[in-house]
Design a protein around this motif. Structure first.
Motif, PDB file in Angstrom:
ATOM      1  N   GLY A   1       7.886  -2.663  15.795  1.00 30.07           N
ATOM      2  CA  GLY A   1       7.805  -4.124  15.805  1.00 30.07           C
ATOM      3  C   GLY A   1       6.414  -4.608  15.415  1.00 30.07           C
ATOM      4  O   GLY A   1       6.273  -5.504  14.584  1.00 30.07           O
ATOM      5  N   LEU A   2       5.408  -3.985  15.971  1.00 25.68           N
ATOM      6  CA  LEU A   2       4.031  -4.383  15.661  1.00 25.68           C
ATOM      7  C   LEU A   2       3.757  -4.234  14.162  1.00 25.68           C
ATOM      8  O   LEU A   2       3.140  -5.100  13.536  1.00 25.68           O
ATOM      9  CB  LEU A   2       3.055  -3.512  16.470  1.00 25.68           C
ATOM     10  CG  LEU A   2       1.572  -3.697  16.182  1.00 25.68           C
ATOM     11  CD1 LEU A   2       1.110  -5.103  16.561  1.00 25.68           C
ATOM     12  CD2 LEU A   2       0.726  -2.668  16.931  1.00 25.68           C
ATOM     13  N   PHE A   3       4.263  -3.144  13.606  1.00 30.38           N
ATOM     14  CA  PHE A   3       4.072  -2.889  12.179  1.00 30.38           C
ATOM     15  C   PHE A   3       4.755  -3.987  11.355  1.00 30.38           C
ATOM     16  O   PHE A   3       4.152  -4.562  10.442  1.00 30.38           O
ATOM     17  CB  PHE A   3       4.665  -1.511  11.860  1.00 30.38           C
ATOM     18  CG  PHE A   3       4.408  -1.044  10.460  1.00 30.38           C
ATOM     19  CD1 PHE A   3       3.156  -0.592  10.088  1.00 30.38           C
ATOM     20  CD2 PHE A   3       5.421  -1.032   9.517  1.00 30.38           C
ATOM     21  CE1 PHE A   3       2.906  -0.151   8.802  1.00 30.38           C
ATOM     22  CE2 PHE A   3       5.188  -0.588   8.227  1.00 30.38           C
ATOM     23  CZ  PHE A   3       3.932  -0.145   7.868  1.00 30.38           C
ATOM     24  N   PHE A   4       5.979  -4.323  11.714  1.00 27.32           N
ATOM     25  CA  PHE A   4       6.704  -5.392  11.016  1.00 27.32           C
ATOM     26  C   PHE A   4       5.959  -6.718  11.157  1.00 27.32           C
ATOM     27  O   PHE A   4       5.800  -7.463  10.193  1.00 27.32           O
ATOM     28  CB  PHE A   4       8.102  -5.553  11.634  1.00 27.32           C
ATOM     29  CG  PHE A   4       9.174  -4.879  10.851  1.00 27.32           C
ATOM     30  CD1 PHE A   4       9.274  -3.490  10.850  1.00 27.32           C
ATOM     31  CD2 PHE A   4      10.093  -5.608  10.115  1.00 27.32           C
ATOM     32  CE1 PHE A   4      10.257  -2.863  10.132  1.00 27.32           C
ATOM     33  CE2 PHE A   4      11.082  -4.975   9.384  1.00 27.32           C
ATOM     34  CZ  PHE A   4      11.171  -3.607   9.399  1.00 27.32           C
ATOM     35  N   PHE A   5       5.553  -6.971  12.377  1.00 25.35           N
ATOM     36  CA  PHE A   5       4.873  -8.221  12.691  1.00 25.35           C
ATOM     37  C   PHE A   5       3.638  -8.387  11.804  1.00 25.35           C
ATOM     38  O   PHE A   5       3.447  -9.408  11.143  1.00 25.35           O
ATOM     39  CB  PHE A   5       4.486  -8.168  14.172  1.00 25.35           C
ATOM     40  CG  PHE A   5       3.751  -9.360  14.691  1.00 25.35           C
ATOM     41  CD1 PHE A   5       4.423 -10.557  14.915  1.00 25.35           C
ATOM     42  CD2 PHE A   5       2.397  -9.290  14.987  1.00 25.35           C
ATOM     43  CE1 PHE A   5       3.746 -11.659  15.414  1.00 25.35           C
ATOM     44  CE2 PHE A   5       1.722 -10.391  15.483  1.00 25.35           C
ATOM     45  CZ  PHE A   5       2.394 -11.578  15.707  1.00 25.35           C
ATOM     46  N   LEU A   6       2.827  -7.351  11.739  1.00 23.16           N
ATOM     47  CA  LEU A   6       1.602  -7.421  10.944  1.00 23.16           C
ATOM     48  C   LEU A   6       1.922  -7.479   9.452  1.00 23.16           C
ATOM     49  O   LEU A   6       1.296  -8.220   8.702  1.00 23.16           O
ATOM     50  CB  LEU A   6       0.704  -6.222  11.256  1.00 23.16           C
ATOM     51  CG  LEU A   6       0.132  -6.192  12.679  1.00 23.16           C
ATOM     52  CD1 LEU A   6      -0.513  -4.842  12.968  1.00 23.16           C
ATOM     53  CD2 LEU A   6      -0.882  -7.305  12.871  1.00 23.16           C
ATOM     54  N   MET A   7       2.909  -6.700   9.030  1.00 25.27           N
ATOM     55  CA  MET A   7       3.262  -6.685   7.605  1.00 25.27           C
ATOM     56  C   MET A   7       3.734  -8.067   7.156  1.00 25.27           C
ATOM     57  O   MET A   7       3.366  -8.545   6.090  1.00 25.27           O
ATOM     58  CB  MET A   7       4.380  -5.671   7.323  1.00 25.27           C
ATOM     59  CG  MET A   7       3.935  -4.258   7.057  1.00 25.27           C
ATOM     60  SD  MET A   7       2.660  -4.070   5.831  1.00 25.27           S
ATOM     61  CE  MET A   7       3.543  -4.112   4.292  1.00 25.27           C
ATOM     62  N   PHE A   8       4.555  -8.703   7.975  1.00 23.63           N
ATOM     63  CA  PHE A   8       5.090  -9.993   7.525  1.00 23.63           C
ATOM     64  C   PHE A   8       4.064 -11.108   7.663  1.00 23.63           C
ATOM     65  O   PHE A   8       4.092 -12.068   6.900  1.00 23.63           O
ATOM     66  CB  PHE A   8       6.435 -10.292   8.204  1.00 23.63           C
ATOM     67  CG  PHE A   8       7.535  -9.524   7.533  1.00 23.63           C
ATOM     68  CD1 PHE A   8       8.167 -10.032   6.397  1.00 23.63           C
ATOM     69  CD2 PHE A   8       7.889  -8.255   7.951  1.00 23.63           C
ATOM     70  CE1 PHE A   8       9.139  -9.303   5.731  1.00 23.63           C
ATOM     71  CE2 PHE A   8       8.865  -7.513   7.292  1.00 23.63           C
ATOM     72  CZ  PHE A   8       9.491  -8.043   6.173  1.00 23.63           C
ATOM     73  N   LEU A   9       3.142 -10.960   8.583  1.00 25.78           N
ATOM     74  CA  LEU A   9       2.023 -11.907   8.601  1.00 25.78           C
ATOM     75  C   LEU A   9       1.186 -11.731   7.333  1.00 25.78           C
ATOM     76  O   LEU A   9       0.729 -12.703   6.724  1.00 25.78           O
ATOM     77  CB  LEU A   9       1.129 -11.655   9.816  1.00 25.78           C
ATOM     78  CG  LEU A   9       1.563 -12.263  11.139  1.00 25.78           C
ATOM     79  CD1 LEU A   9       0.534 -11.934  12.200  1.00 25.78           C
ATOM     80  CD2 LEU A   9       1.713 -13.772  11.020  1.00 25.78           C
ATOM     81  N   PHE A  10       0.999 -10.487   6.967  1.00 25.85           N
ATOM     82  CA  PHE A  10       0.239 -10.187   5.741  1.00 25.85           C
ATOM     83  C   PHE A  10       0.932 -10.816   4.524  1.00 25.85           C
ATOM     84  O   PHE A  10       0.284 -11.466   3.696  1.00 25.85           O
ATOM     85  CB  PHE A  10       0.109  -8.666   5.602  1.00 25.85           C
ATOM     86  CG  PHE A  10      -0.154  -8.165   4.216  1.00 25.85           C
ATOM     87  CD1 PHE A  10      -1.377  -8.373   3.609  1.00 25.85           C
ATOM     88  CD2 PHE A  10       0.832  -7.487   3.511  1.00 25.85           C
ATOM     89  CE1 PHE A  10      -1.621  -7.904   2.318  1.00 25.85           C
ATOM     90  CE2 PHE A  10       0.601  -7.028   2.229  1.00 25.85           C
ATOM     91  CZ  PHE A  10      -0.628  -7.242   1.636  1.00 25.85           C
ATOM     92  N   LEU A  11       2.256 -10.645   4.432  1.00 21.53           N
ATOM     93  CA  LEU A  11       2.983 -11.232   3.294  1.00 21.53           C
ATOM     94  C   LEU A  11       2.828 -12.749   3.283  1.00 21.53           C
ATOM     95  O   LEU A  11       2.804 -13.370   2.231  1.00 21.53           O
ATOM     96  CB  LEU A  11       4.477 -10.905   3.378  1.00 21.53           C
ATOM     97  CG  LEU A  11       4.898  -9.452   3.238  1.00 21.53           C
ATOM     98  CD1 LEU A  11       6.410  -9.340   3.208  1.00 21.53           C
ATOM     99  CD2 LEU A  11       4.334  -8.855   1.964  1.00 21.53           C
ATOM    100  N   ARG A  12       2.725 -13.315   4.480  1.00 23.62           N
ATOM    101  CA  ARG A  12       2.641 -14.769   4.587  1.00 23.62           C
ATOM    102  C   ARG A  12       1.278 -15.294   4.153  1.00 23.62           C
ATOM    103  O   ARG A  12       1.185 -16.335   3.510  1.00 23.62           O
ATOM    104  CB  ARG A  12       2.926 -15.151   6.052  1.00 23.62           C
ATOM    105  CG  ARG A  12       2.673 -16.602   6.417  1.00 23.62           C
ATOM    106  CD  ARG A  12       3.697 -17.495   5.744  1.00 23.62           C
ATOM    107  NE  ARG A  12       3.412 -18.910   5.949  1.00 23.62           N
ATOM    108  CZ  ARG A  12       2.567 -19.618   5.229  1.00 23.62           C
ATOM    109  NH1 ARG A  12       1.876 -19.046   4.261  1.00 23.62           N
ATOM    110  NH2 ARG A  12       2.386 -20.900   5.473  1.00 23.62           N
ATOM    111  N   PHE A  13       0.222 -14.583   4.487  1.00 27.57           N
ATOM    112  CA  PHE A  13      -1.106 -15.172   4.299  1.00 27.57           C
ATOM    113  C   PHE A  13      -1.953 -14.541   3.191  1.00 27.57           C
ATOM    114  O   PHE A  13      -2.955 -15.125   2.797  1.00 27.57           O
ATOM    115  CB  PHE A  13      -1.892 -15.135   5.615  1.00 27.57           C
ATOM    116  CG  PHE A  13      -1.325 -16.044   6.657  1.00 27.57           C
ATOM    117  CD1 PHE A  13      -1.385 -17.423   6.489  1.00 27.57           C
ATOM    118  CD2 PHE A  13      -0.687 -15.546   7.777  1.00 27.57           C
ATOM    119  CE1 PHE A  13      -0.842 -18.277   7.438  1.00 27.57           C
ATOM    120  CE2 PHE A  13      -0.144 -16.383   8.728  1.00 27.57           C
ATOM    121  CZ  PHE A  13      -0.216 -17.758   8.558  1.00 27.57           C
ATOM    122  N   LEU A  14      -1.585 -13.387   2.738  1.00 21.79           N
ATOM    123  CA  LEU A  14      -2.415 -12.748   1.714  1.00 21.79           C
ATOM    124  C   LEU A  14      -1.540 -12.304   0.543  1.00 21.79           C
ATOM    125  O   LEU A  14      -0.372 -11.981   0.740  1.00 21.79           O
ATOM    126  CB  LEU A  14      -3.141 -11.541   2.314  1.00 21.79           C
ATOM    127  CG  LEU A  14      -4.180 -11.876   3.384  1.00 21.79           C
ATOM    128  CD1 LEU A  14      -4.606 -10.621   4.134  1.00 21.79           C
ATOM    129  CD2 LEU A  14      -5.390 -12.557   2.778  1.00 21.79           C
TER     130      LEU A  14
END
Lengths: 388, 482
Positions: free
Chosen positions: B427-440
């Motif tokens: 979950g943490l990995f998904f969470f960070l990955m999708f935040l990354f897709l959102r902002f960078l």
């Protein structure tokens, strides 16, 4: 445009034959016949198989650096060279077997329960049967790939490359497996109680490193001669230098890993291998290899300047070849338990190197003449030349 | 391999120019509608993000309980003192390796195709190392005293044992994380400046501007940037080998059959790259479709990644073969027992599944047709991810649970805490990955523009090929890949 083969090798085959005879006489008269024989043979077999590895790899990746040395590697690992290797293996498998391998001698290995446990793999019939299968596979790969590149030189049929890739890709996998068994049978079992799972990879990478060094040396020495003139440029020597650099690093990486794991485990079935090599002067050879086989080529090849000129690359290659000779000595000879390092340096071993190098030269020089040194089926090297 | 690069055809599909490249990648971040839950792509994003968010919450709860209660809530026991914690640690660390391979080794090899996948593969590296780091940290039992692992002057008479690879791990992993983070952050700077210049909202302008650190695209900036990037590339390259080799030493320097074997370092490294590429494909395949980035992550990229996965998978299987053969060849009854117990002991199912996932299924990738079938490739990637997890399961608890003395044998059964913590890190990995897709920007904008320049703006393809081979000697020899 046709590249005449101008490596001056007309007299190399008879010279090689002469060297083989001289080497044979030295070996036979100096009292360490079979020990020296297996040392020399393993050195030659290693070079031939290292070259075969390059040929198979080239047909999978089709890189320019491997294209430039393809014909040299093909000649070094030609069916003829492999056949000579097979012929010279016959004495090992027959008259010399009991002398060379402890496990093959029922008297010396009697009551040894570890050897008894591996007797299914380490017994004369298995050794001979498997070795014949290894040779059959090596000769099949070499013959198929070489014939196809020569055919393509003539008919320019591009489907040949794809056909070769289709054989070479699974072939590379099979090669790794066969070399693993062969290295175990031929070399690792010289010290039959010892084992290391990374040993086959380690010996293969050393051989490939040395085979690339020999081919690069030939290229660099002939850089100003046809057909290499213009083809051997700074870019190519850099690529070859980088391959030597990378294989040197992998060699060091695997050597260190093997040592570290065995040293820290300190298990009685493994550690004698290093124990034997850590005393009575052998440790000096170990240090020479650490510095000479790794640090010297590492720093030499790290510098862009070294790789830019054929003239400097030449010296690095010679150095690597010399170190590889010592490396094989370090792998093979301590197992004979002749005593310390200085008692172990015997004239017979030098004779073996001369003799087997001669044999290698016979195969190589006969085969290298049979095809254009710069392959004409793949124009990348020529394009460099045309636009130079 | 290095010289192959000159023969690659276009790495950007479709009709593009500098403007459309920037637009297509930049708008993924800047266009709010892409994240509006009412749009189709927004829905997908929010679902994936919420899944990750759920995982993070589960993770925090488990960690909270673990710190309160102690690691007894895990299934670890004697003789299996290492269980899910170390399996997951090795699995996550391995996943990060594809990112480093793509960004560092392929950079040095002048493999231009890396350019469209390096950014998010590097992000995966960083997030995977974060997930990995949690496990040994918590396994210490007293994570608040974890700094004792570092050699610092102290009054406790505490000094790490430098002969222990567990201590090497601390250095290897922290170096790995630092270098990967720097590499990633540095590579982002030119793109952050692009986003700063194109952002409409004031807050975005300020934040991107702050992160871009005053980048103005001058020749001097580019010059410095290229130099720094190459240096970091050179520093990262040995890390690809060293980190997982050291992880393998955690096992190999012990005396346990199944752990103590010399082939472990190269075999672990290959396994790491194998698992890493599986994870890159797991993300790349859906995401390129959602955000219509098929022109940048082309089928050619997928094909190459499949080939690397196949090759590294075969090396891993060579490792399995070596373990099997040398267990026999060793002549040691303990080695033989270990391998028989692996295959036919109480956890034999895991070995069979491992062989199915890592040896049998990936062979599909020999077929060029299958490599072009995204559904198949995605499924194979899943199989590999599962297989590589099972590999660590087979190595760790299965070797531990029956060692030399039958009187000390035991079974290993993971608990709810083990499973939820593993789920939590996913979950943490998904969470960070999708935040990354959102902002960078998930694909490097400026590198794609560079690629476009190379491919489409060069006078003609043929002359370009030759030009590639006629770089001035001094530049090629003394230049990029030292």
């Amino acid at each position: 445009m046709e590249n005449a083969n101008t490596l001056r090798l007309d007299k190399a085959a008879p010279l090689g034959g002469l060297l083989a005879i001289i080497g044979g006489v030295i070996m036979a008269t100096t009292g360490t016949l079979w020990q020296s024989y297996i040392y020399g043979w393993l050195f030659m077999a290693g070079l031939t198989l290292g070259a075969l590895g390059i040929v198979i790899l080239h047909n999978v990746i089709r890189a320019t650096w491997s294209l430039s040395i393809l014909r040299l590697a093909e000649a070094a690992a030609s069916p003829l060279s492999l056949f000579l290797m097979f012929l010279s293996w016959i004495p090992i498998a027959t008259v010399g077997l009991k002398e060379i391998y402890l496990w093959a001698d029922p008297v010396r290995s009697a009551g040894d329960h570890v050897l008894h446990n591996k007797a299914f793999f380490l017994n004369p019939s298995m050794f001979i049967g498997c070795s014949i299968a290894y040779f059959a596979f090596f000769i099949f790969m070499s013959n198929t790939l070489r014939k196809s590149t020569i055919r393509q030189d003539q008919n320019k049929d591009v489907t040949e490359s794809q056909k070769r890739a289709n054989i070479a890709s699974p072939g590379l996998l099979a090669f790794a497996v066969v070399v693993t068994f062969a290295a175990t049978h031929w070399a690792m079992s010289l010290e039959p109680h010892w084992f290391s799972t990374v040993y086959p990879l380690l010996s293969l990478i050393g051989q490939v490193n040395c085979a690339v060094a020999i081919a690069t040396l030939i290229l660099c020495v002939n850089a100003n001669r046809e057909p290499y003139k213009g083809i051997v440029n700074a870019k190519l020597t850099k690529d070859l230098g980088n391959i030597l650099f990378a294989t040197t690093m992998v060699w060091a990486y695997l050597t260190l890993s093997q040592f570290l794991i065995i040293w820290s485990g300190n298990l009685p079935e493994e550690v004698p291998y290093y124990r034997l090599r850590a005393e009575l002067g052998w440790q000096f050879l170990g240090w020479i290899l650490i510095w000479g086989r790794f640090f010297v080529p590492f720093f030499a090849l790290l510098a862009p300047k070294t790789k830019r000129y054929a003239n400097t690359m030449k010296w690095v290659c010679i150095w690597i070849i010399l170190m590889h000779i010592l490396d094989v000595f370090w792998l093979v000879v301590p197992g004979f338990e002749r005593g310390g390092l200085f008692q172990s340096i015997r004239l017979g071993d030098v004779g073996a190197l001369i003799g087997f190098f001669g044999l290698f030269l016979v195969g190589f020089s006969t085969e290298v003449k049979k095809a254009a040194l710069v392959p004409t089926h793949d124009n990348r090297l020529r394009e460099n030349l045309d636009h130079a | 391999m290095p010289s192959h690069t000159g023969y690659q055809d276009n790495l950007i599909d479709g009709q593009h120019n500098y403007e459309t490249i920037t637009d297509r990648i930049g708008t993924v971040v800047l266009d709010q509608s892409k994240f509006n839950p009412n749009s189709e792509v927004g829905k997908k994003w929010i679902n994936a993000f919420l899944f990750g968010f759920l995982g993070v919450n589960v993770l925090m709860l488990v960690i909270g309980w673990l710190v309160y209660q102690g690691i007894g809530i895990w299934g670890n026991n004697q003789p299996s003192a290492w269980g899910f914690d170390i399996i997951n640690f090795v699995w996550w660390i391995g996943i990060g390796h594809a990112g480093t391979l793509i960004s560092a080794i392929l950079l040095l090899m002048r493999q231009k195709w890396r350019m469209s996948i390096n950014r998010f593969a590097e992000a995966m590296t960083i997030f995977a190392v974060m997930c990995a780091g949690l496990f040994p940290l918590l396994h210490t039992g007293r994570p608040w005293a974890a700094y004792w692992l570092f050699p610092y002057p102290n009054w406790l008479a505490m000094w790490p044992n430098f002969r222990s690879p567990l201590v090497w791990d601390v250095f290897a992993v922290s170096t790995y994380f630092t270098i990967s983070l720097l590499f990633w952050a540095l590579g982002l700077i030119p793109d952050l400046a692009t986003l700063r210049d194109r952002a409409k909202s004031k807050i975005a302008k300020i934040l991107y501007g702050f992160a871009a650190m005053g980048w103005n695209g001058s020749a001097k900036h580019w010059h410095r940037y290229e130099q720094a990037y190459l240096i970091l590339g050179g520093l990262s390259t040995p890390l690809v080998l060293s980190v997982h080799s050291i992880v393998s030493f955690d096992f190999a320097v012990s005396l346990l059959p199944g752990w103590h074997t010399t082939v472990f370092p190269p075999y672990f490294v290959a396994g790491a790259v194998f698992a890493g590429f599986a994870m890159v494909l797991t993300f790349a395949i859906p995401v390129r479709k959602w955000y219509k980035l098929e022109d940048f992550i082309t089928m050619r990229h997928i094909d190459w990644m499949c080939k690397i996965m196949l090759a590294t998978g075969l090396i891993v299987c060579y490792g399995y073969g070596c373990e099997l053969f040398y267990a026999y060849y060793s002549g040691s009854p303990d080695e033989k027992f270990m391998i028989m117990n692996r295959m036919a002991g109480p956890y034999g199912w895991s070995y069979v599944l491992l062989i199915v996932c890592n040896l049998a299924i990936p062979q599909i990738l020999w077929s060029p047709k299958m490599r072009q079938n995204l559904a198949v490739v995605w499924m194979v990637s899943q199989a590999v991810s599962i297989g590589m997890w099972l590999e660590r399961f087979v190595i760790i608890p299965v070797s531990l649970h029956r060692d030399f003395l039958p009187s000390s044998w035991g079974m290993y059964v993971p608990t709810w805490a083990d499973f939820s913590m593993f789920f939590g890190t996913i979950g943490l990995f998904f969470f960070l990955m999708f935040l990354f897709l959102r902002f960078l920007p998930m694909i490097s904008i400026f590198e794609m523009r560079e690629l476009y320049h190379r491919d489409k703006e060069a006078p003609s393809k043929n002359s370009h090929k030759h030009a590639h081979h006629h770089e001035p000697a001094a530049v090629t020899a003394g230049g990029d890949d030292q």
